[in-house]
Design a protein around this motif. Structure first.
Motif, PDB file in Angstrom:
ATOM      1  N   UNK A  61       0.816  -1.216   0.000  1.00  0.00           N
ATOM      2  CA  UNK A  61       0.000   0.000   0.000  1.00  0.00           C
ATOM      3  C   UNK A  61       0.855   1.274   0.000  1.00  0.00           C
ATOM      4  N   UNK A  62       1.839   1.304  -0.866  1.00  0.00           N
ATOM      5  CA  UNK A  62       2.691   2.484  -0.968  1.00  0.00           C
ATOM      6  C   UNK A  62       2.227   3.444  -2.070  1.00  0.00           C
ATOM      7  N   UNK A  63       0.949   3.327  -2.471  1.00  0.00           N
ATOM      8  CA  UNK A  63       0.390   4.250  -3.452  1.00  0.00           C
ATOM      9  C   UNK A  63       0.091   5.590  -2.788  1.00  0.00           C
ATOM     10  N   UNK A  64       0.140   6.634  -3.572  1.00  0.00           N
ATOM     11  CA  UNK A  64      -0.199   7.996  -3.138  1.00  0.00           C
ATOM     12  C   UNK A  64      -0.951   8.656  -4.290  1.00  0.00           C
ATOM     13  N   UNK A  65      -1.880   9.549  -3.964  1.00  0.00           N
ATOM     14  CA  UNK A  65      -2.668  10.233  -4.983  1.00  0.00           C
ATOM     15  C   UNK A  65      -2.584  11.737  -4.754  1.00  0.00           C
ATOM     16  N   UNK A 126      -5.788  14.369 -10.828  1.00  0.00           N
ATOM     17  CA  UNK A 126      -5.332  13.367  -9.864  1.00  0.00           C
ATOM     18  C   UNK A 126      -4.153  12.615 -10.468  1.00  0.00           C
ATOM     19  N   UNK A 127      -3.043  12.576  -9.725  1.00  0.00           N
ATOM     20  CA  UNK A 127      -1.850  11.874 -10.187  1.00  0.00           C
ATOM     21  C   UNK A 127      -1.590  10.667  -9.295  1.00  0.00           C
ATOM     22  N   UNK A 128      -1.719   9.451  -9.826  1.00  0.00           N
ATOM     23  CA  UNK A 128      -1.390   8.257  -9.056  1.00  0.00           C
ATOM     24  C   UNK A 128       0.120   8.068  -8.994  1.00  0.00           C
ATOM     25  N   UNK A 129       0.622   7.834  -7.804  1.00  0.00           N
ATOM     26  CA  UNK A 129       2.059   7.688  -7.586  1.00  0.00           C
ATOM     27  C   UNK A 129       2.332   6.448  -6.738  1.00  0.00           C
ATOM     28  N   UNK A 130       3.598   6.067  -6.681  1.00  0.00           N
ATOM     29  CA  UNK A 130       3.963   4.914  -5.854  1.00  0.00           C
ATOM     30  C   UNK A 130       5.385   5.084  -5.341  1.00  0.00           C
ATOM     31  N   UNK A 131       5.537   4.848  -4.054  1.00  0.00           N
ATOM     32  CA  UNK A 131       6.872   4.856  -3.445  1.00  0.00           C
ATOM     33  C   UNK A 131       7.229   3.400  -3.133  1.00  0.00           C
ATOM     34  N   UNK A 132       8.024   2.812  -3.994  1.00  0.00           N
ATOM     35  CA  UNK A 132       8.337   1.393  -3.861  1.00  0.00           C
ATOM     36  C   UNK A 132       9.383   1.172  -2.782  1.00  0.00           C
ATOM     37  N   UNK A 164      10.575  -4.814 -10.979  1.00  0.00           N
ATOM     38  CA  UNK A 164      10.202  -3.787 -10.016  1.00  0.00           C
ATOM     39  C   UNK A 164       9.240  -2.769 -10.603  1.00  0.00           C
ATOM     40  N   UNK A 165       9.491  -2.371 -11.849  1.00  0.00           N
ATOM     41  CA  UNK A 165       8.621  -1.390 -12.501  1.00  0.00           C
ATOM     42  C   UNK A 165       7.223  -1.940 -12.703  1.00  0.00           C
ATOM     43  N   UNK A 166       7.144  -3.200 -13.145  1.00  0.00           N
ATOM     44  CA  UNK A 166       5.836  -3.807 -13.363  1.00  0.00           C
ATOM     45  C   UNK A 166       5.126  -4.041 -12.033  1.00  0.00           C
ATOM     46  N   UNK A 167       5.894  -4.399 -11.009  1.00  0.00           N
ATOM     47  CA  UNK A 167       5.292  -4.611  -9.696  1.00  0.00           C
ATOM     48  C   UNK A 167       4.667  -3.320  -9.176  1.00  0.00           C
ATOM     49  N   UNK A 168       5.358  -2.202  -9.359  1.00  0.00           N
ATOM     50  CA  UNK A 168       4.796  -0.912  -8.952  1.00  0.00           C
ATOM     51  C   UNK A 168       3.515  -0.618  -9.727  1.00  0.00           C
ATOM     52  N   UNK A 169       3.592  -0.771 -11.058  1.00  0.00           N
ATOM     53  CA  UNK A 169       2.434  -0.465 -11.899  1.00  0.00           C
ATOM     54  C   UNK A 169       1.232  -1.337 -11.528  1.00  0.00           C
TER      55      UNK A 169
END
Length: 245
Positions: A61-65, A126-132, A164-169
């Protein structure tokens, strides 16, 4: 998708043939022509809540909006948006895709240009982001991976951090789809684009996004000027492969 307008090749939803969600999905067009009227904050929060309900890899749950509604900030983003859209239209978006009707494509480009020229009036972004939580892996872990996958597969997996990139996406886009469906259900227009990635560094600087946070899209949200209706998609017979390709 043709944006805002029905086409002769649209796939019509069958009333009463399934749960209401099916009709929502089958009529969820990319809405690029938006009214400048503000969207209530509580509705924007409901959209993000819908996104948060989506699954997340390893439940990290490292997503941010990041939600932008300030007109001054939107006006500063507008030139960046224009550069990104122009880069797309001048390159990948220059020719009509072979799978798309020429008139439908022209209508879509006109909608993209409208959104580009009126971006500063966008009610919300709204910008979906992720801190992996990047784990380089211990030597023991890498040995276990090599033993299980083989040296060649392990090298391919680690090269360029593709996994890692696909896992984040995969931990972001299910939430974005939830957000888009929720917007459609509440009568809001929205669309997902990734064109900001042409100038991701500049977008992150303009919005103060930390370096270790990756951005995965830009979703303009507002009250649509067009109308929802059946989307145009390829028939199932062209896309289903059973048991093997």
């Amino acid at each position: 998708m043709t944006d805002d307008q029905a086409t002769d090749h649209a796939t019509e939803p069958v009333p009463g043939s399934g749960p209401p969600l099916f009709e929502t999905m089958s009529t969820m067009r990319a809405m690029r022509r938006l009214k400048p009227d503000p969207v209530p904050e509580e509705m924007l929060e409901r959209l993000v809540q819908a996104a948060v309900w989506a699954p997340s890899g390893s439940n990290l749950q490292q997503f941010h909006y990041l939600v932008v509604t300030d007109r001054e900030v939107m006006a500063r983003l507008a030139p960046l948006w224009k550069r990104c859209v122009d880069a797309y239209l001048g390159s990948a978006g220059k020719a009509t895709p072979p799978t798309m009707d020429a008139d439908a494509y022209r209508r879509m480009v006109a909608a993209i240009e409208y959104q580009r020229d009126h971006f500063a009036e966008t009610p919300a972004l709204i910008m979906p982001c992720y801190r992996y939580l990047q784990d380089k892996g211990s030597a023991e872990g890498l040995r276990a991976m090599k033993d299980a996958l083989g040296a060649g597969a392990t090298a391919r997996l680690l090269r360029g951090n593709v996994f890692g990139s696909i896992a984040e996406a995969s931990s972001v886009y299910p939430g974005v789809q939830n957000l888009l469906l929720a917007a459609r259900g509440m009568g809001l227009g929205a669309t997902l684009t990734v064109w900001h990635l042409f100038l991701e560094r500049e977008w992150k600087e303009a919005l103060g996004i930390p370096k270790d946070v990756h951005t995965f899209g830009v979703v303009p949200v507002g009250w649509p000027k067009g109308r929802f209706g059946p989307v145009s998609r390829r028939p199932l017979g062209e896309v289903i492969h059973r048991d093997r390709w």
